[in-house]
Design a protein around this motif. Sequence first.
Motif, PDB file in Angstrom:
ATOM      1  N   PRO A 179       1.104  -1.079  -0.069  1.00 48.76           N
ATOM      2  CA  PRO A 179       0.092  -0.298  -0.317  1.00 48.76           C
ATOM      3  C   PRO A 179       0.710   1.221  -0.424  1.00 48.76           C
ATOM      4  O   PRO A 179       0.497   1.970  -0.094  1.00 48.76           O
ATOM      5  CB  PRO A 179      -0.828  -0.183   1.371  1.00 48.76           C
ATOM      6  CG  PRO A 179      -0.834  -1.764   1.334  1.00 48.76           C
ATOM      7  CD  PRO A 179       0.423  -2.363   1.274  1.00 48.76           C
ATOM      8  N   LEU A 180       1.813   1.308   0.072  1.00 49.31           N
ATOM      9  CA  LEU A 180       3.119   2.643   0.568  1.00 49.31           C
ATOM     10  C   LEU A 180       3.345   2.523  -0.857  1.00 49.31           C
ATOM     11  O   LEU A 180       3.566   3.857  -1.026  1.00 49.31           O
ATOM     12  CB  LEU A 180       4.309   1.854   1.270  1.00 49.31           C
ATOM     13  CG  LEU A 180       4.263   1.781   2.668  1.00 49.31           C
ATOM     14  CD1 LEU A 180       5.794   1.366   3.126  1.00 49.31           C
ATOM     15  CD2 LEU A 180       3.521   2.828   3.322  1.00 49.31           C
ATOM     16  N   THR A 181       3.072   1.944  -1.244  1.00 45.88           N
ATOM     17  CA  THR A 181       3.745   2.018  -3.558  1.00 45.88           C
ATOM     18  C   THR A 181       2.652   1.697  -4.285  1.00 45.88           C
ATOM     19  O   THR A 181       3.168   1.959  -5.260  1.00 45.88           O
ATOM     20  CB  THR A 181       4.949   2.188  -3.216  1.00 45.88           C
ATOM     21  OG1 THR A 181       5.610  -0.101  -3.127  1.00 45.88           O
ATOM     22  CG2 THR A 181       6.749   1.796  -3.001  1.00 45.88           C
ATOM     23  N   ASP A 182       1.842   1.214  -4.226  1.00 48.29           N
ATOM     24  CA  ASP A 182       0.757   0.561  -5.582  1.00 48.29           C
ATOM     25  C   ASP A 182       0.781   2.053  -6.038  1.00 48.29           C
ATOM     26  O   ASP A 182       0.232   3.315  -4.971  1.00 48.29           O
ATOM     27  CB  ASP A 182      -0.498   0.070  -4.379  1.00 48.29           C
ATOM     28  CG  ASP A 182       0.324  -1.636  -4.751  1.00 48.29           C
ATOM     29  OD1 ASP A 182       1.416  -1.915  -4.943  1.00 48.29           O
ATOM     30  OD2 ASP A 182      -0.624  -2.800  -4.178  1.00 48.29           O
ATOM     31  N   PRO A 183      -0.275   2.015  -7.151  1.00 46.98           N
ATOM     32  CA  PRO A 183      -1.397   3.736  -7.910  1.00 46.98           C
ATOM     33  C   PRO A 183      -2.701   3.812  -6.491  1.00 46.98           C
ATOM     34  O   PRO A 183      -2.482   2.177  -6.325  1.00 46.98           O
ATOM     35  CB  PRO A 183      -0.998   2.908  -8.838  1.00 46.98           C
ATOM     36  CG  PRO A 183      -0.352   1.758  -9.510  1.00 46.98           C
ATOM     37  CD  PRO A 183      -0.153   1.173  -8.109  1.00 46.98           C
ATOM     38  N   THR A 235      -0.968  10.828   0.058  1.00 51.72           N
ATOM     39  CA  THR A 235      -0.522  10.026   0.769  1.00 51.72           C
ATOM     40  C   THR A 235      -0.544   9.537   3.014  1.00 51.72           C
ATOM     41  O   THR A 235      -0.055   7.669   2.935  1.00 51.72           O
ATOM     42  CB  THR A 235       1.440  11.210   2.058  1.00 51.72           C
ATOM     43  OG1 THR A 235       2.196  11.830   1.235  1.00 51.72           O
ATOM     44  CG2 THR A 235       1.643  11.003   3.083  1.00 51.72           C
ATOM     45  N   ARG A 236      -1.774  10.585   2.954  1.00 51.43           N
ATOM     46  CA  ARG A 236      -1.900  10.041   4.042  1.00 51.43           C
ATOM     47  C   ARG A 236      -3.177   8.748   3.627  1.00 51.43           C
ATOM     48  O   ARG A 236      -3.426   7.812   4.818  1.00 51.43           O
ATOM     49  CB  ARG A 236      -3.483  11.116   4.748  1.00 51.43           C
ATOM     50  CG  ARG A 236      -2.677  12.195   5.126  1.00 51.43           C
ATOM     51  CD  ARG A 236      -3.251  13.396   5.818  1.00 51.43           C
ATOM     52  NE  ARG A 236      -3.975  14.087   4.448  1.00 51.43           N
ATOM     53  CZ  ARG A 236      -4.574  14.612   4.248  1.00 51.43           C
ATOM     54  NH1 ARG A 236      -2.709  15.397   4.869  1.00 51.43           N
ATOM     55  NH2 ARG A 236      -4.586  15.872   3.448  1.00 51.43           N
ATOM     56  N   TYR A 237      -3.912   8.590   2.943  1.00 54.22           N
ATOM     57  CA  TYR A 237      -4.372   7.986   1.903  1.00 54.22           C
ATOM     58  C   TYR A 237      -3.386   6.465   1.762  1.00 54.22           C
ATOM     59  O   TYR A 237      -3.791   5.533   2.678  1.00 54.22           O
ATOM     60  CB  TYR A 237      -5.137   7.588   0.742  1.00 54.22           C
ATOM     61  CG  TYR A 237      -5.434   6.255   0.000  1.00 54.22           C
ATOM     62  CD1 TYR A 237      -6.997   6.233   0.458  1.00 54.22           C
ATOM     63  CD2 TYR A 237      -5.304   5.917  -1.117  1.00 54.22           C
ATOM     64  CE1 TYR A 237      -7.649   5.021   0.142  1.00 54.22           C
ATOM     65  CE2 TYR A 237      -5.904   4.768  -1.312  1.00 54.22           C
ATOM     66  CZ  TYR A 237      -7.173   4.371  -1.002  1.00 54.22           C
ATOM     67  OH  TYR A 237      -7.783   3.354  -1.979  1.00 54.22           O
ATOM     68  N   ARG A 238      -2.326   5.986   1.832  1.00 51.11           N
ATOM     69  CA  ARG A 238      -1.510   5.056   2.047  1.00 51.11           C
ATOM     70  C   ARG A 238      -0.853   4.942   2.809  1.00 51.11           C
ATOM     71  O   ARG A 238      -0.926   3.940   2.931  1.00 51.11           O
ATOM     72  CB  ARG A 238      -0.203   5.570   1.029  1.00 51.11           C
ATOM     73  CG  ARG A 238      -0.274   5.797  -0.885  1.00 51.11           C
ATOM     74  CD  ARG A 238       1.157   5.261  -1.741  1.00 51.11           C
ATOM     75  NE  ARG A 238       0.463   5.513  -2.480  1.00 51.11           N
ATOM     76  CZ  ARG A 238       0.725   6.761  -3.815  1.00 51.11           C
ATOM     77  NH1 ARG A 238       0.697   7.717  -2.998  1.00 51.11           N
ATOM     78  NH2 ARG A 238       1.077   5.840  -5.220  1.00 51.11           N
TER      79      ARG A 238
END
Length: 373
Positions: A14-18, A106-109
Amino acid sequence: MTAPQPPITFDARPLTDPVDSAAVRAFTSELRARQSTSASTSTIIGIVAASVAGIVVLPIIVTVFLSLASASGSPGIAVIPLVLIGLVLVAVVLMIWLGVRNAQATRYRLSRFAQANGMSYEARIADPPLPGMIFSLGRSRQSTDLIRGTRPRFVEFGNYQYTVQSGKNSTTYRWGYVAVKLDVPLPNIVLDANGNNSFGSNLPASFEKEQRLSLEGDFDRYFTLYCPAGYERDALYLFTPDIMARFIDNAAQLDVEIVDDWLFLYTQRKVSTLDPATWAWLFGAVGALLTKFDQWARWRDERLLAENADAVATASVPAPAMNAQLPFAPPVGLLTPPPGVAPQGRRLKRSTRWLPIVFLIGFALFWFWSRLN
């Protein structure tokens, strides 16, 4: 050194996925609904400043350029700077919009990352009620992007900032921290990591040198340990060779504070971030330490045993028999001290940082001497 620990596994995708823009907008709306609707002081100041710039400054600039064009008899002269000003304003608005979009993503990730790993996410907490040394300094204190886990014990990862006012100037200090809830209150102990210091300690507080305790092995190469006077034996009980090895192997670049029933890890970089390597490092450090905290739960402050025994004796024995031998056995509960720390062990004694004071005095003397000559 301890045996190598198995790698910490966690879902970093989740940190890097689109991310889907619609999902980010929905998450942002939900976040705003959960948070307070009142605007902060800084937000109000920013709105007022932008309004003043838009209502007062821009019309003045336009008027000046139109006056110059009228005086020169060539309206085209005013068009070029006005177009440039318009382009600058568009660029500023675009940068602000992109910054807001990136912050929302960023908050969403981070929220998705917390959810994927059985944790929770909180965007912001003003003035967090934590007892660590950084949480009582300055003003405008706030923690952001908090990620919390509750198993096997409560752990909080967060970014923190506060502002210190010095005359007309102000400085904002930023930290990353990990807060771990312990089973029992422990003496106030600080491990100042030598690996992240430059010119002296980077901690926001300094402590009296008489409270420094040297431990065996290579520990002093990595940390400077401070414990309250009289608690040296207790610190040796808590920092056994296996626990010292865990700190050296996993937290040598982190400052550590034990206060009340909390353990804090401090760093002057972001802790809650989109970098998977940072999370791997922090999860590994916390995981290695958690396995040793159970033995800390057995620590008791013997000073409380004496205090409680005196209190029970005073309350239970009639006045004429105060100095006589107690006619009863002490209660079973008094054979072991209750959890807690005696007052003299709850906080380290602070000292004054003399280097900035000496520098200011030297600068003042140099300025005064230069004026005389």
